[in-house]
Scaffold this active site. Structure first.
Site, PDB file in Angstrom:
ATOM      1  N   TYR A 429       0.749  -1.162  -0.082  1.00  0.00           N
ATOM      2  CA  TYR A 429      -0.134   0.018  -0.127  1.00  0.00           C
ATOM      3  C   TYR A 429       0.944   1.382  -0.045  1.00  0.00           C
ATOM      4  CZ  TYR A 429       0.956   0.225   5.058  1.00  0.00           C
ATOM      5  OH  TYR A 429       1.539   0.574   6.236  1.00  0.00           O
ATOM      6  N   CYS A 430       0.380   2.353  -0.194  1.00  0.00           N
ATOM      7  CA  CYS A 430       0.921   3.807  -0.407  1.00  0.00           C
ATOM      8  C   CYS A 430       0.284   4.471   0.554  1.00  0.00           C
ATOM      9  CB  CYS A 430       1.252   4.220  -1.582  1.00  0.00           C
ATOM     10  SG  CYS A 430      -0.408   4.565  -2.542  1.00  0.00           S
ATOM     11  N   VAL A 431       0.172   5.745   0.217  1.00  0.00           N
ATOM     12  CA  VAL A 431      -0.394   6.900   1.302  1.00  0.00           C
ATOM     13  C   VAL A 431      -2.080   6.613   1.402  1.00  0.00           C
ATOM     14  CG1 VAL A 431      -0.786   9.217   1.806  1.00  0.00           C
ATOM     15  CG2 VAL A 431       1.435   8.367   0.800  1.00  0.00           C
TER      16      VAL A 431
END
Length: 484
Positions: A429-431
């Site tokens: 996942y990212c932000v």
């Protein structure tokens, strides 16, 4: 390439915020112990409880800023890795330690012809970025490496830091021989335009900002601020050895864009962010803007601008150079020891060579207006993807958020929608997004995924899907990892 810089920019967000906080700690320390900025010649008190406490805060702040390459290396390596595993961060740290171990005066001094000052203590941002990329690349490439049975202890993720160290050795050796020459050329270039008065100040600040990401700004600083060419603007200002009305010329031009220019740029980026993301990016822009205004530490804001919108960074360098040249032509002089923020402006105002420092307030206000208008125009006109303007494509955007904090249920719903745990090949996942690599893309059921209340679904590649969850994504991702 654009996607690469976008991911690099996101990877820098956490280190940037850490640096902004360290800048504030430095500022608090310098307020309590101004002698740490102005030096013993200034007459400020160098003893007592305030001096001790101020020195404590200065050392805490410096501990972070002086180790900026380490922060960048770890942040980038984790952010650029395929699944955000901590092993990638360790690999980035190992790479940084190898390169900075060579990047030291003791090691560099063993080679003849080394440029004085070329190898500053702790390295620079360039080393951090290179180390982070080496760490992430080592993790992405070697995390599944299998050795013969006798070396099987190093299989998988254990091989990653080892490979990062080995890959860093030739990089460190190459830099050791190339960097002194590049440093000398940059310093020689600075000497060429050092005799043109206010124009020199403008050119100096322009190239200072332009070369900042490569760590070559120090080469120019040695020409104009130190005594490499006899100017010694910084040294002479604080010890009173310069000329009134002239000394401070090359420092004064930093104040307008550091005091209010960078904060105005942050305000423009905040105002142009998508309405549903303004809350998310408000803290980021507020922290880096305040750090610039208060202490003059602009690196957190500048690296965010650089990697999210390189064109904006070039606009910044032009504006910084132009305003610096104009400011140097005015009857105003101030100096700094840390950088061109409010603290240094206040302290330098008491020095004998300070000249009308109050004029920097209206000059900075005018600079802020120009920065805001140009940044806002460029962002809107060219649809630049600054933080908070990353729109989802290929799906209908929904303003619905995860209202139920039952993250396990949300993760289970999304997992069912992508074909179950047996269909998940890779998860990270990212932000704001879950990123999934799938074995069979035909099993994706977008209607099921949307039942979790996600904001959007993106299909960047045939076997990839990104689920836009929002700021709750770490919790959903952790629950999904348990299930997978």
């Amino acid at each position: 390439m654009a996607n690469f810089f976008k991911r690099l920019g996101k990877s820098l967000l956490i280190p940037a915020v850490v640096l902004s906080i360290s800048g504030v700690l430095l500022g608090i320390g310098y307020i309590m112990a101004p002698v740490a900025v102005a030096g013993k010649e200034s007459g400020f008190d160098a003893e007592g409880i305030l001096y001790v406490a101020g020195t404590f805060f200065v050392n805490v702040g410096k501990a972070l800023i002086d180790n900026m390459p380490v922060l960048f290396a770890v942040g980038i390596s984790v952010g650029m890795s395929k699944d955000g595993d901590g092993t990638a961060g360790l690999a980035g740290l190992v790479s940084c330690l190898v390169i900075t171990g060579v990047w030291s005066l003791e090691t560099a001094g063993t080679f003849t012809g080394v440029a004085a000052g070329a190898f500053e203590k702790g390295g620079n941002a360039l080393i951090g970025i290179l180390s982070g990329l080496i760490g992430a690349g080592s993790y992405n490439r070697f995390r599944g490496l299998a050795f013969p049975e006798r070396l099987s202890f190093f299989n998988g993720k254990r091989a990653v830091p080892v490979m990062a160290a080995l890959l860093s050795v030739p990089v460190a050796g190459l830099l050791l021989f190339i960097w002194p020459a590049v440093y000398r050329w940059t310093a020689a270039f600075g000497k060429v335009f050092s005799g043109f008065g206010a124009v020199s100040a403008g050119i100096y600040v322009f190239f200072n900002r332009l070369l900042l990401p490569f760590g070559l700004d120090r080469a120019l600083n040695s020409v104009f601020l130190s005594d490499a060419s006899g100017i010694a603007d910084l040294t002479n200002f604080w010890n009173g050895g310069g000329l009134y009305g002239q000394t401070g010329m090359y420092m004064t031009g930093f104040f307008p864009f550091m005091l209010l220019g960078i904060p105005a740029a942050c305000l423009a980026m905040y105002h142009t962010a998508d309405s549903d993301k303004k809350t998310m990016v408000c803290g980021l822009f507020l922290s880096v803007a305040f750090c610039s205004f208060f202490t003059g530490v602009t690196a957190p804001a500048e690296f965010i601008i650089l990697f999210f919108a390189p064109g904006l960074y070039f606009i910044h360098t032009l504006l910084a150079g132009i305003t610096a040249g104009i400011t140097a032509a005015l009857p105003v002089r101030a100096g700094f020891s840390l950088s061109g923020g409010l603290i240094d402006l206040t302290l330098s105002s008491f020095m004998p060579l300070a000249r009308n420092p109050w004029l920097l307030i209206p000059v900075s206000a005018g600079t802020a207006v120009i920065y805001y208008l140009l940044f806002r125009f460029a962002i809107v006109r060219f649809d630049l993807k600054t933080p908070g303007r990353e729109r989802e494509t290929g799906v209908e955007k929904k303003r619905e958020l995860l209202k139920n904090n039952d993250f396990a249920a949300a993760a289970r719903t999304i997992l069912d929608g992508v074909g179950g745990k047996g269909n998940v090949k890779q998860l990270d996942y990212c932000v704001t997004r879950l990123r999934l690599e799938l074995k069979d893309y035909t099993l994706i059921n977008e209607k099921k995924i949307r039942l979790a209340g996600v904001a959007g679904i993106i299909r960047p590649k045939k076997y990839s899907v990104q689920v836009v969850v929002g700021m709750k994504v770490p919790f959903v991702a952790e629950e999904m990892k348990k299930m997978v």
